[in-house]
Design an enzyme around this catalytic site. Sequence first.
Site, PDB file in Angstrom:
ATOM      1  N   ASP A 191      -1.048  10.634  -3.894  1.00 49.54           N
ATOM      2  CA  ASP A 191      -1.392  11.496  -5.032  1.00 49.54           C
ATOM      3  C   ASP A 191      -2.614  11.036  -5.826  1.00 49.54           C
ATOM      4  OD1 ASP A 191      -0.004   9.236  -5.838  1.00 49.54           O
ATOM      5  OD2 ASP A 191       0.944  10.249  -7.541  1.00 49.54           O
ATOM      6  N   GLU A 274       2.883  -4.552  -7.238  1.00 47.29           N
ATOM      7  CA  GLU A 274       1.510  -5.046  -6.984  1.00 47.29           C
ATOM      8  C   GLU A 274       1.463  -6.560  -7.215  1.00 47.29           C
ATOM      9  OE1 GLU A 274       2.332  -2.721  -9.191  1.00 47.29           O
ATOM     10  OE2 GLU A 274       1.208  -0.882  -8.790  1.00 47.29           O
TER      11      GLU A 274
END
Length: 333
Positions: A191, A274
């Site tokens: 996205d 992350e």
Amino acid sequence: MNFSEKIVCKRRMRFPLTMYLIIFVSASVVFYQYHLSKAWMISHNNSQQFRDLGASSVEKGANYTYYASKNIRQAEPFSINNPHIPPLYIITPTYRRPEQLAELTRLAHTLMLTPNVHWLVIEDAQRKTDLVTDLLERTGLSYDHLLAPMPEIYKKKKKGPKPRGVSNRNKGLNWIRQNAKNGVLYFADDDNTYDLQLFKEIRYTKQVSMFPVGLITKLGISSPIVRNGKFDGFYDGWIAGRKFPVDMAGFAVSVKFLLDRPKAGMPFKPGFEEDGFLKSLEPLEPYELELLAENCTKIWVWHTQAKRNEPSQPLDFAKYNNTNLVVLKHILV
Ligand code: UGA
Ligand code: MN
């Protein structure tokens, strides 16, 4: 000079001019033919290169050549494939929802403009979605379509955020460990919006590169801070004690660097995916990061986030029987 002599003279002058024209047209035709065959050979060599890398099956190579010979890829200036540049492995988690096809179409068309890409599309699903399979086939890209459903314990979770895309990305990392030898990997969520310049730059990552990501938190951006040309911390709206407070789209990793770290992986820890992954790449310190996007002064990727759409309402099959709407309804979520 009498009248008949003048005519002969004019003809003599016209003759070389016609000859020049014929030579010029034939040379142009020969040059054009040569150009076409050369473009085909470049694409063909590229598919061979992916086979050499073990990154694509013979069948995929054939598929690639098929599109190349139809001149679809040559139609764009960015699509010229250069077998001398390192391959880019793009890991994209995806899942079934109303926006899925639109998002994947946009990303696919960006990647179609990027040379030497192998796209790993990994569905959070039990079975491959036919519409995703069809889209991938039509792109002519070198790709693998994989499955990695979110484990049930997280899926059932009622409260709080879920670890989105984690099983997919770990599946992609495993694929790279088994199939890739060199090049660079990048986690590209379905996205986001990507500038082609991003792919040009991350391709040459030696260890781990970083760069700004737009449209993140109230700050509007997440980026390494660069002072006097050197790394000087992170600018991010949610630091939360993270060693690497960055977005998933804000870094790229060299395949060799990953292969040297067999334990590296992504934790099922919402908000800390992350940070957890980058920490697992130890030894790696923030000051060692390669700062791209002109010393982090450009934005080449945005965390766009499409508006969420409700699933489509039921179709009155009795009323619309034998119409196109029946077919369309099968595409919709
Ligand atoms: C942000 C980050 O950009 C993500 O990389 C990070 O994984 C996520 O936060 C997180 O911390 O959980 P965000 O835009 O909030 O992402 O999340 P999504 O875009 O909804 O999901 C990230 C990726 O995982 C997308 O490619 C999406 O298609 C995929 N996904 C999402 C699944 O495969 N399954 C899901 O149930 C949800
Ligand atoms: Mn997202």
